[in-house]
Write a protein that holds these residues in place. Structure first.
Motif, mmCIF file in Angstrom:
data_model
loop_
_atom_site.group_PDB
_atom_site.id
_atom_site.type_symbol
_atom_site.label_atom_id
_atom_site.label_comp_id
_atom_site.label_asym_id
_atom_site.label_seq_id
_atom_site.Cartn_x
_atom_site.Cartn_y
_atom_site.Cartn_z
ATOM 1 N N UNK A 1 0.820 -1.222 0.000
ATOM 2 C CA UNK A 1 0.000 0.000 0.000
ATOM 3 C C UNK A 1 0.851 1.269 0.000
ATOM 4 N N UNK A 2 2.165 1.115 0.130
ATOM 5 C CA UNK A 2 3.060 2.285 0.178
ATOM 6 C C UNK A 2 3.736 2.459 -1.172
ATOM 7 N N UNK A 3 3.105 3.230 -2.040
ATOM 8 C CA UNK A 3 3.575 3.377 -3.420
ATOM 9 C C UNK A 3 4.983 3.969 -3.510
ATOM 10 N N UNK A 4 5.219 5.013 -2.732
ATOM 11 C CA UNK A 4 6.516 5.697 -2.792
ATOM 12 C C UNK A 4 7.642 4.760 -2.377
ATOM 13 N N UNK A 5 7.418 4.024 -1.302
ATOM 14 C CA UNK A 5 8.430 3.087 -0.816
ATOM 15 C C UNK A 5 8.700 1.982 -1.833
ATOM 16 N N UNK A 6 7.634 1.468 -2.444
ATOM 17 C CA UNK A 6 7.789 0.433 -3.464
ATOM 18 C C UNK A 6 8.644 0.928 -4.617
ATOM 19 N N UNK A 7 8.351 2.139 -5.094
ATOM 20 C CA UNK A 7 9.083 2.667 -6.241
ATOM 21 C C UNK A 7 10.557 2.832 -5.923
ATOM 22 N N UNK A 8 10.876 3.306 -4.724
ATOM 23 C CA UNK A 8 12.274 3.469 -4.321
ATOM 24 C C UNK A 8 13.008 2.137 -4.352
ATOM 25 N N UNK A 9 12.360 1.088 -3.825
ATOM 26 C CA UNK A 9 13.001 -0.218 -3.779
ATOM 27 C C UNK A 9 13.155 -0.810 -5.170
ATOM 28 N N UNK A 10 12.139 -0.626 -6.024
ATOM 29 C CA UNK A 10 12.199 -1.199 -7.374
ATOM 30 C C UNK A 10 13.185 -0.453 -8.270
ATOM 31 N N UNK A 11 13.575 0.753 -7.880
ATOM 32 C CA UNK A 11 14.636 1.454 -8.618
ATOM 33 C C UNK A 11 15.989 0.790 -8.391
ATOM 34 N N UNK A 12 16.197 0.237 -7.195
ATOM 35 C CA UNK A 12 17.481 -0.401 -6.851
ATOM 36 C C UNK A 12 17.530 -1.868 -7.271
ATOM 37 N N UNK A 13 16.367 -2.520 -7.256
ATOM 38 C CA UNK A 13 16.325 -3.980 -7.410
ATOM 39 C C UNK A 13 16.909 -4.515 -8.722
ATOM 40 N N UNK A 14 16.659 -3.876 -9.892
ATOM 41 C CA UNK A 14 17.175 -4.450 -11.143
ATOM 42 C C UNK A 14 18.684 -4.682 -11.147
ATOM 43 N N UNK A 15 19.437 -3.785 -10.520
ATOM 44 C CA UNK A 15 20.895 -3.940 -10.513
ATOM 45 C C UNK A 15 21.300 -5.209 -9.761
ATOM 46 N N UNK A 16 20.616 -5.487 -8.657
ATOM 47 C CA UNK A 16 20.929 -6.675 -7.875
ATOM 48 C C UNK A 16 20.504 -7.939 -8.621
ATOM 49 N N UNK A 17 19.308 -7.911 -9.207
ATOM 50 C CA UNK A 17 18.788 -9.096 -9.880
ATOM 51 C C UNK A 17 19.603 -9.454 -11.122
ATOM 52 N N UNK A 18 20.089 -8.448 -11.830
ATOM 53 C CA UNK A 18 20.816 -8.711 -13.075
ATOM 54 C C UNK A 18 22.304 -9.004 -12.844
ATOM 55 N N UNK A 19 22.730 -8.996 -11.598
ATOM 56 C CA UNK A 19 24.140 -9.245 -11.301
ATOM 57 C C UNK A 19 24.524 -10.681 -11.649
#
Length: 558
Positions: free
Chosen positions: A307-325
């Motif tokens: 339910x926390x849109x802003x928090x989700x967006x912040x985390x999903x901005x960082x996540x691709x770099x970790x997942x694609x490592x």
């Protein structure tokens, strides 16, 4: 005025006067740093620069000497109340000095990508002195919030000091070593991290270390191996403690994403050890988010991260770099989690009306996380240096989402449109579509893209025109079945508008039968959202988008 204020500090035996002097200095620094109404910016900067050059360093030195006198080893019988208040004023004064707008850049604390703090060269001896930084670590270790978290906040500013302040790289590396060792000691003892205010500032401090230092500099620090292991353990623990640490996770994920982004530029023989820790952190993030759904269902008083849109967006901005490592391994792990969920969701489509939906609620919540994560990872292709070789993996992940889409609007699921968990799943799907179309539809699309190989194999999508047709069908479905969910109508029409606004994607839309149907049947009979009072603004968006499509083709038949 600085000298006059310091006279209060020199009055022997009077702690009340000392406290008054510290308060005057605090107020002075705050007022000089704050633009006043009725004065131009030029006048303000002239005053601030003069104060910076003449009075700020002596005031900072006063704050440090007061901290040494009343800080970690304070033991003044009968005067602890005043002594503690002096210590509080001293740490606040030091923080205000470090937060001073040295060069008129109006630093925005909400921007965590803040580069460096332009400390004047006259401050070099005091900043290079290891005792200065150690003082703040000592104050942190011996106090409680709010003093302890202000000490860490001062250290956050220390971590952002400009590179050119130091006389040579030797001094700067020694400075970094002190920061690494100080944070390592805190991680080792866990001192103060049980307090949320300390914990939050400590996460900011860790995040800032990579903002201002290169990975090659970090790996050269003597205790780097211990430090990176402790930070990894701390990160995993934080991810698992999401109820308590949800607002602070962004800073730690930002640290790891920047570390991973620097890997291609790392030179030398010293290992970064990221291969050992990043996959574990990524898996911990995903599993902790899936586990959170069950906990929220069991205890509705727990805040739902979805339910926390802003928090989700912040985390999903960082996540691709970790997942694609280590993308191939991560993809297999993500698919192993997704396939059983999609299978279970498909089975729930056969439920009879009035059946128990507790399992379906869990599946909807967990699939919402999965769809968000896959969408974020696919968007990361735009920033990936090895993107082309990873396109087929993107296809494997995207195929899972398109397979889910096939069953979302059939069977028992058609009775779930009013449920909040179902609406959130559709929000996640729209987010996935936005990310997918940015990379693989329209302007950015490459006809020979490897992403469509797995998509054709798993779900029969051979090219971006077919994918676009499926997306547009979902847009039409949403506008029919969610007339009273203003949020979903808004997101759906935004996706529709974005597709129509692109030159290539707009041309492709005109080839689709679904678009011709919408253009010919655009009234509230087919799209009941048009009759809802809350959607008045969205009517304009809907018809503006149809108008754009109608006049995009100049042929006489249109």
């Amino acid at each position: 005025i600085v000298d006059d204020a310091k006279k209060f500090l020199a009055m022997s035996g009077s702690l009340e006067h000392y406290l008054l002097g510290m308060r005057i200095l605090n107020q002075l620094v705050a007022e000089v740093n704050q633009p006043l109404p009725g004065r131009t910016l030029t006048q303000h900067r002239k005053c601030a620069v003069s104060f910076r050059d003449i009075g700020l360093l002596p005031i900072f030195n006063t704050a440090l000497s007061s901290l040494r006198e009343f800080g970690p080893t304070t033991n003044m019988a009968g005067s602890m109340g005043t002594g503690e208040r002096i210590k509080e004023q001293a740490i606040t004064l030091a923080l205000k000095c470090l937060c001073f707008d040295f060069v008129g850049t109006s630093l925005d604390e909400s921007n965590e990508d803040l580069g460096t703090i332009q400390v004047p060269s006259a401050w070099r001896p005091i900043m290079e002195d290891p005792a200065t930084m150690q003082l703040f670590f000592d104050v942190y270790g011996s106090t409680q919030p709010p003093l302890s978290n202000q000490a860490i906040e001062c250290l956050v500013r220390f971590a952002c000091v400009r590179r050119s302040l130091f006389a040579s790289e030797t001094e700067r590396n020694a400075y970094l070593t002190n920061l690494i060792n100080g944070t390592r000691d805190i991680l080792m003892t866990q001192k103060g991290l049980g307090e949320h205010a300390n914990y939050h500032e400590f996460c900011r401090l860790l995040g800032r270390l990579k903002t201002n230092y290169q990975l090659s500099e970090l790996v050269s620090v003597e205790n780097y191996r211990d430090w990176i292991q402790m930070v990894a353990d701390f990160t995993i623990k934080s991810l698992m403690s999401w109820q308590w640490a949800s607002n602070s996770v962004y800073y730690i994920l930002g640290l790891w994403s920047r570390l991973v982004s620097s890997m291609p530029y790392l030179r030398g023989n010293k290992p970064s050890l990221l291969d050992n820790y990043v996959p574990k952190i990524t898996e911990a993030y995903i599993t902790s988010r899936l586990d959170s759904v069950q906990l929220v269902l069991q205890n509705p008083s727990v805040e739902d991260m979805l339910e926390n849109e802003e928090q989700l967006q912040e985390q999903f901005d960082c996540l691709p770099f970790l997942c694609r490592f280590q993308y191939e391994d991560l993809s297999k792990y993500l698919c192993s989690l997704t396939d059983p969920l999609v299978k279970g969701f498909t089975e729930c489509g056969n439920l009879a009306p009035g059946a128990d939906v507790s399992r379906l609620l869990l599946l909807e919540g967990q699939l919402t996380w999965i769809v968000y994560i896959i969408g974020a990872v696919i968007r990361g292709r735009l920033n990936s240096s090895s993107a082309e070789s990873q396109e087929s993996i993107d296809g494997d992940l995207a195929a899972r989402v398109f397979a889910l889409l096939r069953v979302m609007d059939s069977g028992f699921h058609t009775q779930r449109y009013g449920a909040r968990s179902r609406q959130r799943l559709d929000k996640a799907l729209l987010s996935f579509f936005q990310n997918f179309r940015r990379v693989y539809v329209g302007e950015q699309a490459i006809h020979s893209s490897k992403v469509y190989g797995p998509l054709k194999e798993h779900v029969g999508i051979p090219d971006h025109l077919t994918a676009l047709d499926i997306i547009v069908n979902k847009i039409a479905t949403n506008l029919k079945v969610f007339p009273q969910c203003e949020e979903l109508v808004d997101l759906t029409l935004t996706l529709f508008q974005d597709l129509a606004a692109g030159y290539m994607s707009g041309k492709l839309l005109l080839k689709l039968n679904t678009i011709n149907y919408i253009l010919g049947n655009h009234t509230s009979v087919n799209f009941p959202f048009l009759d809802e009072a809350d959607n008045t603004r969205h009517r304009t968006t809907f018809y503006a988008t149809l108008g754009r499509l109608l006049f995009m083709d100049d042929s006489p038949s249109k």
